[in-house]
Motif scaffolding. Structure first.
Motif, PDB file in Angstrom:
ATOM      1  N   GLU A  31      36.375  34.729  44.185  1.00  0.00           N
ATOM      2  CA  GLU A  31      35.923  35.789  43.291  1.00  0.00           C
ATOM      3  C   GLU A  31      36.021  37.130  44.020  1.00  0.00           C
ATOM      4  O   GLU A  31      35.907  37.187  45.239  1.00  0.00           O
ATOM      5  N   LYS A  33      35.587  41.731  43.233  1.00  0.00           N
ATOM      6  CA  LYS A  33      35.331  42.847  42.328  1.00  0.00           C
ATOM      7  C   LYS A  33      36.556  43.739  42.302  1.00  0.00           C
ATOM      8  O   LYS A  33      37.007  44.216  43.345  1.00  0.00           O
ATOM      9  N   ASN A  42      32.272  40.276  38.863  1.00  0.00           N
ATOM     10  CA  ASN A  42      33.147  39.437  39.666  1.00  0.00           C
ATOM     11  C   ASN A  42      34.219  38.781  38.808  1.00  0.00           C
ATOM     12  O   ASN A  42      33.938  38.295  37.707  1.00  0.00           O
ATOM     13  N   LEU A  43      35.443  38.807  39.311  1.00  0.00           N
ATOM     14  CA  LEU A  43      36.561  38.157  38.640  1.00  0.00           C
ATOM     15  C   LEU A  43      36.934  36.903  39.419  1.00  0.00           C
ATOM     16  O   LEU A  43      37.006  36.930  40.650  1.00  0.00           O
ATOM     17  N   LYS A  44      37.164  35.819  38.710  1.00  0.00           N
ATOM     18  CA  LYS A  44      37.540  34.573  39.359  1.00  0.00           C
ATOM     19  C   LYS A  44      39.063  34.451  39.407  1.00  0.00           C
ATOM     20  O   LYS A  44      39.748  34.771  38.445  1.00  0.00           O
ATOM     21  N   ASN A 127      45.350  40.745  38.745  1.00  0.00           N
ATOM     22  CA  ASN A 127      44.173  40.206  39.433  1.00  0.00           C
ATOM     23  C   ASN A 127      44.571  39.508  40.728  1.00  0.00           C
ATOM     24  O   ASN A 127      43.910  39.669  41.759  1.00  0.00           O
ATOM     25  N   ASP A 202      42.474  47.563  29.503  1.00  0.00           N
ATOM     26  CA  ASP A 202      41.207  47.584  30.208  1.00  0.00           C
ATOM     27  C   ASP A 202      40.591  48.974  30.164  1.00  0.00           C
ATOM     28  O   ASP A 202      41.065  49.893  30.808  1.00  0.00           O
TER      29      ASP A 202
END
Length: 249
Positions: A31, A33, A42-44, A127, A202
């Motif tokens: 994860e 940021k 938090n992005l997984k 990401n 986004d």
């Protein structure tokens, strides 16, 4: 006897992998940021592989040898603008041999995507790229300082060879300081201002005075990446824009 020696020497050359040949680097799941965002959730990221360095001129030359529709004289205007590979001497020659190990640039998103597919890979997502880019560099160089110094120098030509910079702690080279890189979803970075087109974009990314409300207002370097991506179209080719490949685990 002489013929046998020549054959053995040729075999040795063909079997010797160049020191700049890309390696698959395993990126563990985790994860993070996303930098340059107002909403710091938090992005997984699932585990995946990414190339150890950007695709080189020599590697891209092999691609166009086997896929003539992507040669500079034959590529369709729909898939690349007029600057596509314009620094190459001809369809099958990029110029001085020292450029073999420097990153290929002046390639469109379409061409980068096709190259990765040809290799059985794909472009990394935003990401994924940002997740790897946040990894500390082994020589303890401060990433933001490195990027801002690079931005301050402006476009450099000719480009340096890949793998000359220190890798990050995963063993990935040249995430910063050499070229910009295409990502799969490059056109979802910023709001366009057209309401019909903004649904999938986004809206948490900041710019200008809006940076004052960000969790890390000093992260101007990350915002520059998002701003640059948002300015692109898939057929654009830029002097310092290349790519690297990724693939699922």
């Amino acid at each position: 006897m002489g013929g046998l020696i020549r054959c053995l020497l040729l075999a040795a050359v063909l079997c010797t992998e160049p020191t700049w040949a890309a390696q698959d680097i395993l990126v563990p799941a985790g994860e993070f940021k996303m930098p340059a965002k107002l909403n710091q959730k938090n992005l997984k990221v699932a585990s995946f592989y990414i190339d150890s360095h950007p695709v080189t001129n020599a590697e891209f030359l092999e691609f166009v040898r086997q896929n003539p529709e992507w040669r500079k004289s034959k590529v369709k205007k729909l898939f690349a603008d007029k600057s596509y590979l314009n620094y190459w001497v001809s369809d099958l020659k990029f110029g001085d041999k020292v450029m073999a190990a420097s990153p290929v640039v002046r390639v469109s998103w379409f061409a980068a995507r096709e190259y990765c597919a040809w290799k059985g890979q794909r472009l990394p997502s935003t990401n994924e790229w940002e997740y790897v880019a946040l990894r500390p560099i082994n020589n303890e160089t401060e990433i933001k300082t490195l990027i801002l110094e690079w931005y301050g120098r402006g476009a450099e030509w000719p480009l340096s060879n890949v793998n000359k910079s220190s890798p990050n702690n995963l063993g990935v080279h040249d995430m910063h300081g050499l070229i910009w890189e295409w990502v799969e979803d490059f056109n979802t970075s910023l709001v366009t201002g057209e309401s019909r087109a903004d649904g999938g974009l986004d809206k948490d990314l900041f710019c200008g005075a809006g940076a004052s409300g960000a969790a890390d207002p000093a992260d101007y370097a990350a915002f520059m990446r998002f701003a640059f991506r948002s300015s692109l179209q898939a057929k654009y080719t830029v002097q310092n824009l290349g790519f690297r490949c990724a693939k699922n685990r």
